[in-house]
Design an enzyme around this catalytic site. Structure first.
Site, mmCIF file in Angstrom:
data_model
loop_
_atom_site.group_PDB
_atom_site.id
_atom_site.type_symbol
_atom_site.label_atom_id
_atom_site.label_comp_id
_atom_site.label_asym_id
_atom_site.label_seq_id
_atom_site.Cartn_x
_atom_site.Cartn_y
_atom_site.Cartn_z
ATOM 1 N N ASP A 1 -6.935 23.070 -16.210
ATOM 2 C CA ASP A 1 -6.002 24.169 -15.960
ATOM 3 C C ASP A 1 -4.602 23.622 -16.131
ATOM 4 O O ASP A 1 -4.389 22.415 -16.085
ATOM 5 C CB ASP A 1 -6.118 24.635 -14.506
ATOM 6 C CG ASP A 1 -5.489 23.630 -13.567
ATOM 7 O OD1 ASP A 1 -6.109 22.575 -13.347
ATOM 8 O OD2 ASP A 1 -4.359 23.860 -13.094
ATOM 9 N N CYS B 1 1.228 38.150 -31.809
ATOM 10 C CA CYS B 1 1.358 37.745 -33.213
ATOM 11 C C CYS B 1 0.959 38.860 -34.168
ATOM 12 O O CYS B 1 1.440 38.918 -35.292
ATOM 13 C CB CYS B 1 0.546 36.480 -33.480
ATOM 14 S SG CYS B 1 1.347 35.016 -32.785
ATOM 15 N N CYS C 1 -3.576 36.752 -31.406
ATOM 16 C CA CYS C 1 -3.146 37.417 -30.171
ATOM 17 C C CYS C 1 -2.374 38.700 -30.496
ATOM 18 O O CYS C 1 -1.880 38.875 -31.602
ATOM 19 C CB CYS C 1 -2.293 36.481 -29.320
ATOM 20 S SG CYS C 1 -0.574 36.322 -29.824
ATOM 21 N N CYS D 1 -2.587 33.136 -35.681
ATOM 22 C CA CYS D 1 -2.966 33.483 -34.301
ATOM 23 C C CYS D 1 -3.448 34.928 -34.236
ATOM 24 O O CYS D 1 -2.889 35.813 -34.882
ATOM 25 C CB CYS D 1 -1.782 33.280 -33.367
ATOM 26 S SG CYS D 1 -2.156 33.649 -31.645
ATOM 27 N N ASP E 1 -6.901 26.275 -5.730
ATOM 28 C CA ASP E 1 -6.569 24.912 -5.372
ATOM 29 C C ASP E 1 -6.295 24.887 -3.877
ATOM 30 O O ASP E 1 -5.848 25.871 -3.293
ATOM 31 C CB ASP E 1 -5.358 24.413 -6.157
ATOM 32 C CG ASP E 1 -5.071 22.956 -5.848
ATOM 33 O OD1 ASP E 1 -6.045 22.223 -5.593
ATOM 34 O OD2 ASP E 1 -3.897 22.556 -5.835
ATOM 35 N N SER E 2 -6.545 23.743 -3.292
ATOM 36 C CA SER E 2 -6.546 23.636 -1.832
ATOM 37 C C SER E 2 -5.162 23.530 -1.217
ATOM 38 O O SER E 2 -5.005 23.683 -0.015
ATOM 39 C CB SER E 2 -7.322 22.385 -1.451
ATOM 40 O OG SER E 2 -6.679 21.255 -2.038
ATOM 41 N N GLY E 3 -4.173 23.229 -2.034
ATOM 42 C CA GLY E 3 -2.850 22.910 -1.499
ATOM 43 C C GLY E 3 -2.576 21.416 -1.609
ATOM 44 O O GLY E 3 -1.490 20.949 -1.282
ATOM 45 N N GLY E 4 -3.569 20.682 -2.095
ATOM 46 C CA GLY E 4 -3.398 19.236 -2.264
ATOM 47 C C GLY E 4 -2.253 18.886 -3.207
ATOM 48 O O GLY E 4 -1.528 17.915 -2.986
ATOM 49 N N PHE E 5 -2.097 19.699 -4.227
ATOM 50 C CA PHE E 5 -1.009 19.415 -5.165
ATOM 51 C C PHE E 5 0.352 19.592 -4.491
ATOM 52 O O PHE E 5 1.315 18.896 -4.821
ATOM 53 C CB PHE E 5 -1.110 20.325 -6.392
ATOM 54 C CG PHE E 5 -0.062 20.005 -7.432
ATOM 55 C CD1 PHE E 5 -0.122 18.833 -8.170
ATOM 56 C CD2 PHE E 5 0.991 20.874 -7.680
ATOM 57 C CE1 PHE E 5 0.843 18.527 -9.126
ATOM 58 C CE2 PHE E 5 1.961 20.579 -8.638
ATOM 59 C CZ PHE E 5 1.876 19.403 -9.360
ATOM 60 N N ASP F 1 -7.002 17.336 -0.851
ATOM 61 C CA ASP F 1 -6.761 15.942 -1.231
ATOM 62 C C ASP F 1 -5.272 15.632 -1.182
ATOM 63 O O ASP F 1 -4.459 16.517 -0.933
ATOM 64 C CB ASP F 1 -7.283 15.690 -2.648
ATOM 65 C CG ASP F 1 -6.496 16.487 -3.697
ATOM 66 O OD1 ASP F 1 -5.990 17.582 -3.352
ATOM 67 O OD2 ASP F 1 -6.388 16.039 -4.846
ATOM 68 N N HIS G 1 0.820 34.943 -26.026
ATOM 69 C CA HIS G 1 0.631 34.088 -27.200
ATOM 70 C C HIS G 1 0.226 32.671 -26.829
ATOM 71 O O HIS G 1 -0.769 32.149 -27.337
ATOM 72 C CB HIS G 1 1.885 34.025 -28.077
ATOM 73 C CG HIS G 1 1.775 32.929 -29.093
ATOM 74 N ND1 HIS G 1 1.001 33.054 -30.232
ATOM 75 C CD2 HIS G 1 2.245 31.653 -29.105
ATOM 76 C CE1 HIS G 1 1.039 31.912 -30.903
ATOM 77 N NE2 HIS G 1 1.783 31.048 -30.245
ATOM 78 N N GLN H 1 -9.531 10.729 -6.748
ATOM 79 C CA GLN H 1 -8.160 10.216 -6.863
ATOM 80 C C GLN H 1 -8.213 8.740 -7.274
ATOM 81 O O GLN H 1 -9.120 8.360 -7.996
ATOM 82 C CB GLN H 1 -7.418 10.420 -5.522
ATOM 83 C CG GLN H 1 -7.071 11.882 -5.235
ATOM 84 C CD GLN H 1 -6.015 12.442 -6.189
ATOM 85 O OE1 GLN H 1 -5.286 11.703 -6.854
ATOM 86 N NE2 GLN H 1 -5.958 13.773 -6.300
ATOM 87 N N GLY I 1 -4.579 13.895 -9.792
ATOM 88 C CA GLY I 1 -3.557 12.855 -9.902
ATOM 89 C C GLY I 1 -3.247 12.465 -11.336
ATOM 90 O O GLY I 1 -2.758 11.371 -11.591
#
Length: 375
Positions: free
Chosen positions: A268, A311, A308, A306, A95-99, A149, A337, A191, A218
């Site tokens: 994600d 589990c 995993c 499950c 991620d670009s850092g926009g968040f 963004d 899990h 956006q 967003g």
RNA sequence: GGAGGCUUAGCGAAGCGGCCAAACGCAGCUGACUGUAAAUCAGUUCCUUCGGGUUCGGUGGUUCGAAUCCACCAGCCUCCA
């Protein structure tokens, strides 16, 4: 220039807009729709790369702002890129850092040029502009990198959402114009806040640029589900069918299934790993808090269906003990899990899409796993 | 034998006449978490028919009023012989 990734739609569901596909990157190919675990600091918290692979995750995320601060992109470059640095051979997206423009709002100033942060580690000033964000991502070396963004808060005034969205669009053009490594795909980010006309404007403006894929940003920042749903509806029809679509930051089942049903290929979220570290586990009966007294003598697995490793081998009583003792193993086992549980549901969605019964699948999952509370 | 100190809710520890059912920490119980400033954050823990009722080692006293002052008793600690 040819795209450094290829995306092929394998099957378009007949009962919804959902689709399955195959995304090929410089570090391997992955089936879509897919859930991408988040590893902000070049680590999916508590998990080794081997464990991440075992869980069945295709792509993992990392973060430009955080890595630029520490260890610094120069160190990652010296290490030979993020894959070598963290010893993960699968595809990585940064991620670009926009968040962080959104999440670190108190410490930042936005201008047309970019964003200046008072960073959260020592208060030093740090700038991110479209050019810097792309350059840093080039140095980090992920397979898919994101445009810089601004993630608009919810709720936001129309006037602010409009000016911010327009600025993000101008930033998008600057991102495209900034050199990146030849193996790197660049995704644009739509956006527009909760406003349908802005979402449409943003989608049209972003897709007019030669991005390799398109994200919708967003979302899942506190808006109600119907608002989330209409944010997608306003944007997705304006995205090209043949390129991957990525809804950023969604991790609860209802949001994920809604997105898949509208034709989204990637998403994600920190939710499964963060919940796991905090003792909240996903089960067929909904979420449980492992610390609760009722699990003291519960020697059954988190979820008997499950597959995993947690589990297969460990009990709720043991995990409760680990959690209450603040033992590291607990965080790791529970992260395994939650991630596996979620990824398996998405795997099920892929099968259902190819059998043209996605709607039915989504409905059954939500009925079985609980409601809008999600996970 | 002599001198002094301490005893507060499950534990540790503030409080030193009314604003004290009693700060704070821990432990306990519960909840939240969505492109990770998150192994974080929030609520809650004497009883209650929500009117109130019982608490601050024990008993008695002073006072309009005591966890806070006085007396005696019990237990623990330190120093001097």
């Amino acid at each position: 220039m040819a795209s450094p990734i290829s995306f092929k739609i394998k099957h378009q569901s007949k009962d919804s807009l959902a689709r399955t596909g195959l995304l090929k990157t410089h570090h391997g190919e992955v089936k879509t729709p897919m859930f991408m675990p988040v590893g902000t600091l070049a680590t999916v918290k508590s998990l080794s790369p081997e464990e991440i692979t075992e869980i069945g995750s295709g792509v993992i995320l990392s973060n430009t702002y955080h890595l630029a601060l520490r260890p610094g992109t120069d160190i990652i470059q010296l290490a030979g890129g993020i894959h070598r640095f963290m010893q993960y051979s699968g595809p990585i997206l940064t991620d670009s850092g926009g968040f962080q423009v959104f999440s670190l709002a108190k410490n930042r100033v936005i201008t047309e040029e970019g964003v200046t942060f008072r960073n959260h580690l020592n208060g030093d000033l740090m700038s991110l502009t479209p050019e810097i964000a792309i350059t840093k991502q080039k140095e980090i070396g992920a397979d898919i990198i994101m445009a810089f963004d601004e993630c608009i808060p919810f709720p936001a005034e129309y006037a602010y959402a409009k000016s911010s969205t327009e600025r993000t669009l101008r930033w998008a053009a600057r991102c495209i114009a900034t050199p990146r490594a030849s193996h790197q795909a660049l995704f644009g980010i739509v956006q527009g806040g909760e406003f349908a006309d802005l979402r449409e404007m943003s989608a049209k403006g972003t897709t007019a640029l030669p991005f390799d894929g398109f994200a919708i940003g967003g979302t899942s920042i506190g808006e109600p589900k119907p608002v989330f749903s209409s944010m997608l509806k306003a944007a997705i029809p304006h995205l090209p069918l043949e390129k991957p679509r990525y809804v950023m930051g969604i991790g609860s089942l209802d949001y994920i299934l809604e997105a898949i049903g509208q034709g989204v290929d990637m998403f994600d979220c920190v939710l499964p790993t963060r919940l796991a570290r905090h003792g909240a586990l996903m089960t067929r009966q909904g979420r449980i808090n492992i610390k609760d007294g009722e699990y003291e003598k519960d020697f059954s697995p988190i979820d008997s269906s499950c597959d995993c490793t947690t589990c297969k081998r460990y009990t709720r009583a043991y995990l409760r003990h680990l959690y209450r003792s603040d033992e590291l193993l607990g965080k790791r086992l529970m992260s395994i899990h939650n991630l596996r549980f979620l990824i398996k549901i998405v795997e099920g969605a892929r099968v259902a899409i190819e059998e043209d019964r996605f709607q039915d699948y989504a409905q059954k999952v939500l009925e079985t796993y609980g409601d809008d509370r999600g996970f």
